[in-house]
Design a protein around this motif. Structure first.
Motif: not given
Length: 422
Positions: A49-70
């Motif tokens: 989800p990005t900030r274009r999704v209303e429930d995620w407007h203040y938490t742009d997950l696509r931008r904020l989740l930059s790294v996923v550990p193994d």
């Protein structure tokens, strides 16, 4: 003809998809469980989800989740001392239920991996909708947890602590709890760890008619951790659920609360304390559905934000047409201790019944300088005076729990946070 190509996948999205391909054959469950897992990863392939999704407007997950550990199969976290002394502790270490379940009269426990393996938990898996990123991630990767069944009429004397501890890598757990009619219990959900991690946790609570539950969520992940959690509950007739949330850690945190007051006369109480520091981002998003007559709810959230931290509270109360005589109030109060700190709040009411009492409010402020001057004029230095005012602002929410043992334990955690961030 105009064609709009989908944006390229982010590093995090690619890592999640690749991790699923590597892990799916090792995860418990087949048949219907695999179908649910496959559906969930397809949602991730469509993009976070990005900030274009209303429930995620203040938490742009696509931008904020930059790294996923193994995944780190060598991670070896240790059990922690319980939040409340004398608790019956069920541990989940590195994503797997660990140790033998304690003996508690009127309560049965089962490893969730067993219910995934035999397929009996398949129907409970799945995301709510295409924007339910936490539900999708957890469904795709969940490996274990504890299933707790409290018998009708049971009065569970000792608190039950569901302790989820990580030491780096990825962990994905579920903690379903079923409470029989007329039962009473206190449940602590502990989310903690010590490494750079991505953690998802989903708790599902079914409260029977006339039952009474106090559920404490204590989240103190390290500053290197990303933590996504859901708490889902459905309340039976004349039941009561008090949910207390304390967030004191984590780098990127999203705690979702979704409650359905489904039984006539049911009551939901939410109390929350968010203590945010550093450059963390913490989002608490609540959706409460009043769907039965004569239901009540009160939500009170207090936030203290310092450093460059960012916080979010989204609270939506839906009053359905048949939910006449609903009484619902919601308030979110925030104290900013730094010019670089920020907090976004969005309270909402959607009412389709005409005989209700509903209201909401939100405030964002700094320390009252008149109060600060008053204390300093009596010989208290500025730092100590500020600490007293901030603690008083938060402690009033904790003390509303009206249980001395619980209040003392939570205020001790409050003191620890202020020592580190005051």
């Amino acid at each position: 003809m105009n064609m709009h190509a989908a944006p390229p996948r982010t590093q995090a999205e690619t890592a999640l998809i690749e991790a699923f391909g590597e892990r799916v054959s090792e995860l418990p469950g087949d048949g219907a469980v695999i179908v649910k897992r496959d559906e969930a990863i397809e949602s991730i392939k469509d993009g976070l989800p990005t900030r274009r999704v209303e429930d995620w407007h203040y938490t742009d997950l696509r931008r904020l989740l930059s790294v996923v550990p193994d995944y780190d199969p060598t991670a070896n976290p240790k059990p922690l001392a319980p939040v409340l002394q004398g608790s019956a502790v069920l541990t989940i270490l590195n994503g797997m239920a660990s140790g033998k379940a304690p003996t508690v009269e009127g309560v049965t426990f089962q490893n969730l991996s067993e219910k995934l393996t035999d397929g009996s938990f398949a129907r409970a898996l799945g995301a709510r909708d295409k924007d339910d990123a936490i539900g999708s991630l957890n469904t795709a990767f969940v490996s274990d947890g504890w299933f707790v069944d409290i018998a009708p009429g049971a009065a569970v004397a000792a608190p039950i602590e569901l302790q989820n501890v990580q030491a780096g890598g990825q962990t994905h757990v579920r903690m379903p709890v079923r409470v029989g009619a007329g039962a009473k219990a206190t449940i602590v959900e502990r989310q903690a760890g010590s490494g750079a991690a991505l953690s998802t946790s989903v708790s599902n609570l079914l409260v029977g008619d006339g039952a009474e539950i106090l559920w404490l969520i204590v989240q103190d992940q390290p500053v290197t951790a990303t933590h996504f959690a859901q708490f889902n509950a459905e309340l039976g007739r004349n039941s009561k659920l008090t949910l207390f949330i304390m967030n004191t850690g984590g780098k990127l945190v999203r705690q979702e609360v979704r409650v359905k007051a489904a039984g006539e006369g049911s009551d939901f109480q939410l109390r929350g304390v968010n203590l945010l520091a550093g450059d963390s981002h913490t989002d608490v998003t609540m959706v409460l559905d009043h769907v039965a007559r004569g239901t009540t709810s009160r939500e009170l959230i207090r936030n203290v934000v310092t450093g460059k931290a960012r916080g979010v509270f989204q609270g939506r109360i839906n009053v359905h047409q048949q939910a006449q005589k609903t009484d619902a109030k919601m308030a979110c109060n925030t104290l900013l201790l730094s010019d670089d700190a920020a907090f976004s709040t969005k309270p909402e009411l959607e009412i389709f019944a005409d005989d209700v009492q509903c209201g909401h409010g939100a405030t964002v402020t700094e320390i009252d300088h008149n109060h600060l001057f008053y204390l300093m004029a009596r010989g208290i230095d500025e730092k100590a005076a500020s600490g007293l005012l901030v603690k008083a602002f938060v402690a009033s929410v904790i003390e509303s729990l009206d249980d001395e043992t619980i209040v003392d334990a939570l205020e001790a955690r409050l003191d620890t946070w202020f020592e580190a961030n005051g």
